[in-house]
Design a protein around this motif. Structure first.
Motif: not given
Length: 1007
Positions: A865, A874, A926, A929-930
């Motif tokens: 990720q 991702v 998650l 990083t998104t």
């Protein structure tokens, strides 16, 4: 111009006048009376007489002039001849006071003069000897050398000079001077020079002198010895008569054996010390031959045994003496094989000989003269057995086993020095050669091959590894090659050790320059050309490999030979790789030329060979590079020829299936005509020769295109193994080769999972960045078609996930389509969560740990990720990852994994994160990083992350997370809700529970 024209016209007119007058007078004479005609006739006769007188006078004048001219020419020729004679005379005189360089120059001048004026030079030399009888012996000695040189350049020697100089030689051959034997040998050389022009006369004299009943003079024996060793001195038609004459003289000399004085003089002449014991003079060499021929012709067995016993009891100290005794024994064995064998057996049991075997370990300085006489007696016996085999020829086969047994015995129980080794090898060479030349060799069973090979391997193992000053290696290998022609075939269990011994003994030698330097540093430098010996040894090794293939021309035999070469092809030492690749190239070239390789079986490990040669094509040594590329070319030709032959056989077996029932090709192939196959062979091998003009990469691509899948896989595995080499250049070449092959054939491979694991195994040892990048690029290429296999394989090596393994995963997803598919496969593995055993049953969990792959997938997803290569993927699979992480945390809590390390754990293990903390961190990463920072911060501010650490507070934690996403207007809520319905229908309770917990929170206005 006009003047010149008028002159020429006037000249022509004046010339034309007599002809006109003559025609006019003829017309007048036709009307003259007869009387006037007679008067005219008388007048003409008078004029004719006067004309004849004038012509006679002119002829006399010309004759006188001719005589004077001839006299002048004769005088000129006489003066020239006198001048040349004087010059020749002066040169002959000056020889007596000249140094060696001047003598060579004078000899050259006289030889040149003899080509133009042979009689003049012969006469001058003859007169010089005749007119100067008191010249010194040294001057005479030098004149003899000039005379030999002059006679040698003449095609024809007049009979007068033949008799003259033959007589001169005979007069001086027995003359005693201060120069001793050298002077007599020079005179004898004159007689030898005359032999070519007057053989019958010389032969008659030799026969007469030898058969007088008085032991001949040394100079006569010298002449006979030179004639035996240098038959080229005689014309071809005279050589046969010389051999017949020698046999006749030997038969006629048999009665002399019973003459006590003659026999003693013969033995004394054979055993006396010469000028140097290291060289055998022609007279002694002839005596050993002559003695053997006489005993060969002797019919009395007792006499033969007596003389052989006496001969063997003489000194064995010097090499030439031992060789001469052995030659005599061998010649005797032609007609007295039983007697020769019995005497050698008797000699081997004699007390002095046994003492020499028992004291072989004594040092030279500790031995007396008597010991030295017998020290190398075993060498004499070995050579004698060899000569017996060589001369007995057709009678030797029944004796071979006995002879070889004795040879091996004396080899093991005699003094280990160069003398013994050379004698043993020489004797074995003669024995094997005699068997090979025998008419019954094809049916003879050579029963002691194994024992002989052991001796040969022992010899090579004992050779010093830092020098090459003897031909022992070369001789031993030649014997091995000769054994290939005998029955039975070599033991397959012994051949591996033989090959290893030969390769180790030769390949580990220092480089040629170092060998030459080392030879010069020895206390007694050998009188041998080291470079020539080196190349001859390499050629002997090539010949041995070729003999092995001719004896057993199968693909399996080729594999056995090459399998022992691989060790040296991959050696870290340049000169060892160089020698090994030269052997491969020579062997492939030989097989291509002979076309002897059987097509009944396929090549074994051919991919390994192609890979090894391909790596060597990148060697920094130019010779290795070019030789490896040539080897690839010959190997390609060999493969194409084999495939063409296989195709040809298939078409011959089923022509109608290939051409159809009415095709003309059926008759063509059914004919079985060998000539008909040549177009097929030419067509299938049309690219054979173009391979040699290709670069290494082009050649490798061409060869790889014709390999079967198993062979191609073998090639790739060999390249992967090369990544673990300790040589950085080899690793780089292996990585480049691997990348080249995968680019062309990566999509059709199988077992790529194991290949990926093997690349990972070597990745941590690769130091060169370029090589490491090439290896990782291979993983990227394999990911185009083999992601499921590679992901499954990498899961097993990703606990713990080190930096090298992480780079492997990043390389796996370096291309965008692959990264999405990798996450999808990892999610599938993550969701394969086995039901835990009974909660709290730690023993069963320790035994099975069925959740390891699921945990590994969670750990890898967590790390990926953050990877740049997986950023977009991702984002695309955020809903699936989000739900999978929530379900995974519930799964971990179900397993009741401890959050703190147990007592007694080591510090490194305690420092490793637990699966529970990893699953939580995966969810956090998650979100972070998104771009879901608001959701992440919302839970952080409320300290809600702690609720995920317990199965009891897990529902509350999920609810808080869902509320945060709704309140922060998360853009992924709609996508997440799209995946909740399948989760509600899942067979796993945890996934249904997670979905329900998320649905409890009311959706936001964006829905």
């Amino acid at each position: 111009m006009n003047g010149q024209h008028s002159d020429r016209s006037h000249s022509r007119s004046s010339i034309d006048k007599p002809s006109s007058a003559m025609s006019h007078n003829s017309r007048i004479f036709s009307h003259v009376s007869p009387s006037k005609k007679e008067s005219s006739t008388c007048t003409e006769e008078h004029h004719d007489c006067a004309s004849r007188d004038r012509e006679s006078h002119a002829a006399n004048i010309l004759l006188c002039r001719s005589k004077r001219s001839q006299a002048s020419l004769e005088h000129q020729f006489f003066m020239e001849e006198a001048y040349n004679s004087a010059i020749c005379f002066k040169m002959l005189r000056d020889i007596g006071t000249s140094d060696l360089l001047q003598i060579k120059y004078i000899t050259k001048k006289i030889k040149k003069m003899a080509r133009s004026f042979p009689n003049l030079v012969m006469e001058t030399i003859h007169d010089y000897f005749k007119d100067n009888p008191e010249i010194s012996c040294r001057h005479t000695f030098q004149l003899f050398q000039v005379l030999v040189a002059v006679i040698g350049v003449l095609d024809v020697l007049e009979e007068t000079w033949q008799k003259c100089f033959m007589q001169l030689a005979l007069e001086h051959m027995t003359k005693s001077t201060e120069l001793n034997d050298i002077y007599q040998d020079a005179a004898s050389n004159v007689l030898l020079a005359v032999c070519r022009h007057s053989w019958p006369a010389v032969a008659k004299h030799l026969e007469t002198e030898l058969l007088t009943g008085v032991f001949p003079h040394r100079s006569l024996l010298y002449v006979m010895g030179v004639l035996i060793s240098q038959e080229e001195l005689l014309k071809e038609e005279d050589r046969a008569s010389w051999k017949d004459l020698l046999s006749q003289m030997a038969r006629k000399s048999v009665p002399f054996l019973n003459t006590d004085v003659w026999s003693k003089e013969l033995l004394w002449a054979i055993t006396k010390s010469g000028r140097t014991q290291q060289e055998q003079t022609p007279d002694k060499a002839f005596l050993f031959t002559y003695y053997g021929l006489i005993l060969q012709a002797e019919e009395n067995s007792t006499t033969v045994r007596t003389h052989l016993t006496t001969l063997l009891e003489t000194s064995h100290q010097w090499a030439k003496q031992r060789e001469g005794i052995a030659l005599t024994v061998g010649l005797v064995a032609v007609n007295h094989l039983d007697d020769a064998w019995a005497i050698l057996e008797q000699f081997g049991r004699s007390t002095p000989f046994k003492r020499s075997l028992q004291n072989f370990s004594l040092k030279l300085h500790g031995q007396n003269t008597e010991d030295l006489r017998w020290k190398w007696a075993s060498s004499t016996i070995l050579l004698s057995y060899g000569q017996m085999a060589a001369w007995a020829k057709n009678h030797i086969l029944p004796w071979v086993d006995n002879i070889l047994s004795r040879m091996i015995f004396y080899f093991h129980f005699s003094s280990w020095d160069e003398t013994l080794k050379q004698s043993f090898l020489t004797a074995i060479t003669m024995l094997v050669g005699a068997i090979s030349r025998n008419e019954g060799a094809h049916s003879y069973e050579f029963s002691q091959t194994s024992e002989l090979l052991e001796c040969l391997m022992t010899l090579m193992e004992k050779e010093p590894q830092d020098t090459l000053v003897t031909s022992i290696r070369q001789q031993a290998i030649h014997i091995v090659s000769s054994l290939c022609a005998l029955r039975p075939p070599m033991d397959v269990n012994r051949k591996p050790r033989l090959l290893s011994t030969c390769f180790r003994s030769i390949f580990t030698l220092p480089q040629l320059d170092d060998l030459e330097k080392q030879a010069c540093l020895l206390t007694e430098p050998p009188n041998i050309n080291i470079q020539r010996l080196y190349y001859q040894t390499m050629e002997a090794l090539d010949h041995m490999l070729q003999c092995f293939m001719m004896q057993n021309p199968t693909a399996n035999e080729l594999h056995i030979l090459l399998s022992h070469l691989y060790t040296w092809l991959t050696s870290e030492k340049t000169h060892e790789r160089q020698r090994a690749v030269h052997r491969c190239t020579t062997l492939f070239k030989f097989l291509n030329n002979k076309h002897c390789l059987s097509t009944k079986e396929n090549f074994t490990r051919i991919g390994q060979l192609v890979a090894t040669l391909g790596i060597l094509c990148q060697d920094s040594n130019r010779d290795i590079h070019s030789c490896s590329l040539e080897a690839l070319g010959h190997l390609y030709q060999l493969l194409m020829y084999q495939k063409a032959r296989e195709t040809l056989e298939v078409k011959r077996e089923s022509p109608r299936d290939l051409f159809g029932p009415d095709a003309d090709g059926a008759a063509f192939w059914g004919s079985g005509d060998q000539k008909g196959s040549s177009p097929i062979l030419r067509r299938m091998a049309s690219k054979d020769h173009s391979i040699f003009s290709m670069s290494s990469n082009q050649a490798l691509k061409e060869i790889a295109d014709h390999l079967e899948m198993a062979e191609l896989t073998d090639l790739i595995w060999t390249a992967i193994e090369g990544l673990g080499s300790s040589s950085s250049s080899w690793v780089q070449a292996a990585a480049d080769l691997l990348l080249l092959v995968i680019q062309e054939h990566g999509d059709s491979l199988s077992t790529v999972g194991k290949m990926g694991q093997a690349i990972h195994h070597h990745l941590c040892t690769i130091q060169m960045p370029q090589a490491k990048d090439s290896a990782l690029r291979v993983i990227t290429l394999l990911a185009r078609n083999h992601i499921p296999e590679l992901v499954a394989a990498f899961l097993d090596i990703s606990s713990p996930l080190d930096s090298h393994t992480f780079r492997l995963w990043r390389a796996l997803g370096a291309e965008q389509p692959a990264s999405y598919l990798i996450l999808t496969v990892l999610l599938a593995w993550l969701q394969k969560r086995p039901l835990p055993p009974s909660v709290g049953d730690h023993s069963s969990c320790d035994k099975e740990k069925p959740y390891l792959r699921s945990l590994a997938a969670m750990n890898i997803i967590h790390e990926l990720q953050f990877a740049r290569e997986f950023k977009k993927a991702v984002q695309d699979v955020f809903p699936q990852l989000f739900l999978a992480h929530l379900a995974q945390m519930h799964y971990i809590l179900e397993l009741n994994q401890p959050t703190e390390p147990e007592q007694g754990q080591k510090a490194p293990e305690a420092a490793m994160p637990s699966p529970q903390s990893t699953s939580l961190e995966a969810l956090k990463s998650l979100l972070s990083t998104t771009g879901h920072w608001h959701d992440f911060a919302h839970l952080e501010l409320q300290s809600a992350w702690e609720y995920f650490t317990s199965i009891h507070t897990y529902p509350q934690a999920v609810g808080l997370l869902a509320r945060a996403m709704v309140q922060n207007h998360c853009t992924q809520i709609k996508a997440v809700l799209g995946y909740l319905l399948p989760n509600l229908q899942s067979q796993q309770e945890r996934e249904r529970k997670t979905a329900i917990l998320l649905l409890i929170e009311p959706p936001g206005p964006q829905l």
